[in-house]
Design a protein around this motif. Structure first.
Motif: not given
Lengths: 112, 115
Positions: A69-70, A24-25, A55-56
Motif C-alpha cells: 500500500k505504501s 503500480n496503481y 498482502t501476499l
C-alpha cells in the motif's frame, strides 16, 4: 479516478529463471487488485486477486503477488518460469468489484 | 470452473454491414456482463456495462447507437456493431460476473475485421 501503470512493455527471461512483472496503481479509494494472463488470440484468465487480508497473494500456475500500500504496487512474481508462461500479463484495479481498469500489459517472453 | 463463450470467434464483413457478437455464460447466471475492445498490442478498454433487463451503460466516447448491446437473459448478452467501418476492426472481449462467486470471467474474444 484510477489508473494502472505497468512499467515494462516486454520482459525477456530464460526458462527456469525468476521473473517479476511490475505494476503500480493510483486510486483515491480502497482498491481491489488483479493480475490476468492473455495467451495469443484468447480472452483473459485470472491469475490472482487481492481483495483484503494478507498482502501476499498466491495464484494459479505458481504465480504470486504482493500488495504494497505504501508503494502503491502489486508486482507479480514467479520463482521459475516455463516456456508455456510466454503470454501477455495485465494488471487491473477496481474500486468496487466489477469495473476494471487495466494497465497496458507486459509481454513475458520465455526462451530456452 | 465458470465458462464464458463468444460467437463467432472471427468475423470478416464488408464496410456498411452490421455484425452481431454473442456472449454467453455457460454454467452460471450473470446479471452483469461487460464488453471490452482491445486494439493490437494494447490494453482492454471498457466499452459498456450490460445489465440483464435494463439498458446498457456506455463509457464516455462510445457511441451507443453504433454499438448496440442487448442483455436479454441471465446467460446472454449481444453486441451489434452497426454500419461497420474499417476503424471498427478490433478484438472484442466480453466478461460476466458470477453472482455465486462474485468473480469476473472473460470470454475468448471475437476478432472483427471490416474490409
Amino acid at each position: 479516478a484510477q489508473s494502472v501503470t505497468q512499467l515494462d512493455s516486454q520482459v525477456p527471461v530464460f526458462e527456469e529463471a525468476p521473473v517479476e512483472l511490475r505494476c503500480n496503481y493510483s486510486s483515491s479509494v480502497s482498491v481491489y487488485l488483479f493480475w490476468y494472463v492473455q495467451y495469443p488470440n484468447q480472452g483473459l484468465q485470472l491469475l490472482l486477486k487481492y481483495l483484503s487480508g494478507s498482502t501476499l497473494v498466491k495464484g494459479i500456475n505458481g504465480f504470486e503477488a504482493e500488495f504494497n500500500k505504501s508503494q502503491t504496487s502489486f508486482h507479480l512474481r514467479k520463482p521459475s518460469v516455463h516456456i508455456s508462461d510466454t503470454a501477455e500479463y495485465f494488471c487491473a484495479v477496481s474500486d468496487r468489484y466489477s469495473t476494471l481498469t487495466f494497465g497496458k500489459g507486459t509481454m513475458l517472453l520465455v526462451s530456452p | 470452473g465458470a465458462v464464458v463463450s463468444q460467437h463467432p470467434s472471427r468475423v470478416i464483413c464488408k464496410s456498411g454491414t452490421s455484425v452481431k457478437i454473442e456472449c454467453r455464460s455457460l454454467d452460471f447466471q450473470a446479471t452483469t456482463m461487460f464488453w471490452y475492445r482491445q486494439f493490437p498490442k494494447q490494453s482492454l478498454m471498457l466499452m459498456a456495462t450490460s445489465n440483464e433487463g435494463s439498458k446498457a451503460t456506455y463509457e464516455q466516447g462510445v457511441e451507443k447507437d453504433k454499438f448496440l448491446i442487448n442483455h436479454a437473459s441471465l446467460t446472454l448478452s449481444t453486441l451489434t456493431v452497426t454500419s461497420a467501418h474499417p476503424e471498427d476492426s478490433s478484438f472484442y472481449i466480453c466478461s460476466a460476473i458470477s453472482g455465486t462467486t462474485d468473480t469476473q470471467y472473460f470470454g475468448p474474444g471475437t476478432r472483427l475485421t471490416v474490409l
